[in-house]
Design a protein around this motif. Structure first.
Motif, PDB file in Angstrom:
ATOM      1  N   HIS A 215       0.777  -1.249   0.077  1.00 26.06           N
ATOM      2  CA  HIS A 215       0.199  -0.046   0.080  1.00 26.06           C
ATOM      3  C   HIS A 215       0.921   1.292   0.024  1.00 26.06           C
ATOM      4  O   HIS A 215       0.871   2.060  -0.877  1.00 26.06           O
ATOM      5  CB  HIS A 215      -0.913  -0.069   1.161  1.00 26.06           C
ATOM      6  N   LYS A 216       1.830   1.382   0.897  1.00 21.33           N
ATOM      7  CA  LYS A 216       2.810   2.502   1.015  1.00 21.33           C
ATOM      8  C   LYS A 216       3.541   2.650  -0.290  1.00 21.33           C
ATOM      9  O   LYS A 216       3.742   3.637  -0.947  1.00 21.33           O
ATOM     10  CB  LYS A 216       3.771   2.032   2.323  1.00 21.33           C
TER      11      LYS A 216
ATOM     12  N   SER B   9       2.730   1.616  -3.379  1.00 20.09           N
ATOM     13  CA  SER B   9       1.810   1.763  -4.468  1.00 20.09           C
ATOM     14  C   SER B   9       1.579   3.493  -4.722  1.00 20.09           C
ATOM     15  O   SER B   9       1.464   3.883  -5.579  1.00 20.09           O
ATOM     16  CB  SER B   9       0.569   1.152  -4.269  1.00 20.09           C
ATOM     17  N   THR B  10       1.912   4.303  -3.639  1.00 15.28           N
ATOM     18  CA  THR B  10       1.689   5.526  -3.483  1.00 15.28           C
ATOM     19  C   THR B  10       2.577   6.583  -4.631  1.00 15.28           C
ATOM     20  O   THR B  10       2.562   7.576  -4.864  1.00 15.28           O
ATOM     21  CB  THR B  10       1.987   6.205  -2.176  1.00 15.28           C
TER      22      THR B  10
ATOM     23  N   GLN C  68      -4.681   0.328  -3.770  1.00 13.75           N
ATOM     24  CA  GLN C  68      -5.031   0.924  -2.160  1.00 13.75           C
ATOM     25  C   GLN C  68      -6.305   0.446  -1.735  1.00 13.75           C
ATOM     26  O   GLN C  68      -6.421   0.002  -0.363  1.00 13.75           O
ATOM     27  CB  GLN C  68      -4.625   2.451  -2.123  1.00 13.75           C
TER      28      GLN C  68
ATOM     29  N   CYS D 146      -5.740  -3.141  -0.873  1.00 10.92           N
ATOM     30  CA  CYS D 146      -4.848  -3.446   0.238  1.00 10.92           C
ATOM     31  C   CYS D 146      -5.874  -3.316   1.408  1.00 10.92           C
ATOM     32  O   CYS D 146      -5.845  -4.081   2.260  1.00 10.92           O
ATOM     33  CB  CYS D 146      -3.952  -2.414   0.187  1.00 10.92           C
ATOM     34  N   ASN D 147      -6.608  -2.197   1.438  1.00 15.35           N
ATOM     35  CA  ASN D 147      -7.387  -2.169   2.852  1.00 15.35           C
ATOM     36  C   ASN D 147      -8.327  -3.129   2.880  1.00 15.35           C
ATOM     37  O   ASN D 147      -8.908  -3.491   3.960  1.00 15.35           O
ATOM     38  CB  ASN D 147      -8.347  -0.840   2.747  1.00 15.35           C
TER      39      ASN D 147
END
Length: 522
Positions: free
Chosen positions: A133-134, A136-137, A270, A273-274
């Motif tokens: 997730h991190k 992917s930003t 994202q 991911c959540n």
């Protein structure tokens, strides 16, 4: 030559008694005997060459993942569980030293500890999705790949080569390959799904694939068969997809699962991911209860919490009404999140509150994919009066006649295992009536329930049929006849039982020397 040492086998015995063989199956009660006679077991193992110790029959089941999909799960014979765990404990560092860094490969990082298991983190799955997730930003496109049916597609010659590259001794390699072949009916492809020790073996086969992806310049993270690649554009992601497919095919003839492999925008990914992070409460009630469990467990998702250690006002938060409302919220959804629901049941198992008992039994047909976890929860329950367990036992007996349980031997095994662990579920007469017409797995659990209920005379009736029992029933019966009078079991075990392998021989010795209840009472 036997390359195993005494310390490794001791560790494996203690580890297996604490963590069992995977998370799906009931605990093997016979480990009590092996633990008490571990020096005898270890001497028997070390007197033989490791590669010449025969493997024992495993058990394989079809286990539901959700309402429409299933997976195959294998339980190794306890002797093989101990030996495979000892090998990985002693030589696993050779595999671990060849793997990519922990920020790229997050699954099953080898760090054996008795309390935590063979691997370093119980939160690795959440860590993986938090990490990707991190990352992917800072990407424009994210490629998510899933290797199709990975564990069942692993070639044994790849395992053999990678174990050799990892400096495992030849006798250990020969034993492990023989064990894998025994679980696949002689086919040289596929490794069992479930046993703790197998995870690192599977990871070893992915080392050359990880190295190839790195060589091709792909920026990725991997958890087992899930690969996430971070790309600068959609076109770069499509190019990466072609590259990944080529590497998998050329390295090991593996394929990607088409319906799961996808290119995402950062925002879409994202959101995924959540949705994958396990500890995501469905409502504020669940969040509050999880907070209480975390408070007493120190954050560990596996630490059991005793009733006495919980403050009265915290215990009161777990009312039957509140817990039932949470489960109702899950099962009322059009698409039930069984992964997340199993996670909630595991948390309830930590604290052992009975609040989910009634609603679970009433909705067992819907909750089928969670049944193994629910049985673990039932076995963990604290603070129930003996009389209440009697009614619960009646309900469990009734469940055995439902269509869901009748059609699935794994479900029967899970339910019947409860009767061998709780002295207050005293319904043994009803189980005896089912014994002759039951499958081999159910018979084993009924035998162990006979021990729990001190049904010495009924167990005596089965002595003549013992030689026809399959190996899993056989070890249960050897365990159970420890309750017979000493002279009787001595005659039976020495003259009527042919013990195969260190586990059965150790179990027989324990049963012979363990004072029977009848002799103790006299």
């Amino acid at each position: 030559m036997n390359s195993l040492n005494k310390q490794s086998i001791e560790w494996a015995i203690e580890f297996t008694e604490k963590h069992s063989d995977g998370d799906l199956f009931p605990k093997i009660l016979e480990f009590e005997a092996i633990s008490k006679y571990k020096n005898y077991f270890i001497d028997l193992v070390l007197k033989q060459q490791l590669a010449e110790i025969g493997t024992m029959p495993s058990r394989r089941f079809i286990v539901p993942k959700d309402e429409v999909s299933y997976r195959q799960a294998t339980q190794l014979h306890p002797q093989d569980t101990i030996l495979a765990s000892a090998i990985i404990y002693q030589f696993g560092k050779g595999i671990e030293s060849r793997r990519l860094s922990k920020d790229k490969v997050l699954s099953y990082r080898f760090k054996p500890e008795i309390e935590d298991g063979l691997y370093s983190s119980k939160t690795a799955w959440n860590d993986f999705w938090t990490t990707v997730h991190k990352k992917s930003t800072s990407s424009s496109a994210i490629l998510y790949c899933d290797i199709a049916d990975f564990y069942n597609q692993i070639y044994h010659h790849v395992v053999e080569n990678q174990l050799r590259e990892s400096f495992l001794p030849e006798d250990a390699i020969k034993y492990l390959i023989k064990l894998l072949t025994s679980t696949t009916a002689g086919v040289s492809r596929g490794v069992p799904i479930g046993p703790h020790s197998i995870h690192l073996i599977a990871e070893a086969t992915l080392i050359p694939i990880d190295n190839s992806l790195t060589t091709h310049g792909l920026e990725f993270c991997r958890y087992a068969d899930d690969i996430v690649i971070f790309c600068e554009s959609d076109s770069a992601a499509r190019s990466a997809l072609s590259q990944v497919a080529s590497v998998l095919d050329q390295q090991q003839r593996l394929m990607l699962q088409r319906h799961k492999t996808k290119i995402y925008s950062p925002k879409e990914f994202q959101k995924k991911c959540n949705s994958m992070i396990e500890d995501r409460p469905i409502d504020k009630n669940e969040a509050r209860l999880l907070g209480i469990i975390k408070k007493y467990s120190g954050g560990s998702p596996y630490q059991a919490i005793t009733y006495e250690s919980i403050q009265e006002n915290d215990w009161a938060q777990f009312s039957e009404e509140t817990v039932s409302r949470i489960i109702t919220e899950y099962i009322s959804k059009k698409e039930i999140d069984f992964i997340r629901l199993r996670w909630f049941y595991r948390r309830l198992s930590q604290i052992g509150h009975p609040g989910a008992l009634k609603i679970s039994i009433q909705n067992i047909e819907i909750l089928g994919p969670c049944l193994a976890t629910i049985c673990t929860y039932f076995a963990s329950i604290q603070s129930i009066e003996p009389g209440e367990w009697r009614q619960i036992g009646n309900d469990l007996i009734d469940l055995l006649d439902t269509e869901l349980i009748i059609k699935n031997e794994f479900f029967r095994l899970s339910l019947l295992s409860l009767f061998s662990k709780n002295q207050y579920i005293n319904h043994f007469t009803m189980l005896v009536r089912r014994f002759q017409n039951s499958d081999q797995f159910a018979r084993r659990e009924i035998l162990l329930s006979g021990l729990q209920n001190n049904a010495v005379d009924w167990l005596r009736e089965l002595k003549e049929t013992a030689q026809h029992m399959d190996p899993w029933q056989k070890i249960a019966f050897i365990f159970c006849v420890s309750t017979l009078p000493n002279d009787e079991k001595k005659h039976f075990l020495k003259l009527k039982v042919n013990c195969n392998g260190p586990f059965e021989k150790t179990l027989s010795k324990w049963s012979l020397e363990n004072p029977s209840r009848m002799d103790t009472e006299s």
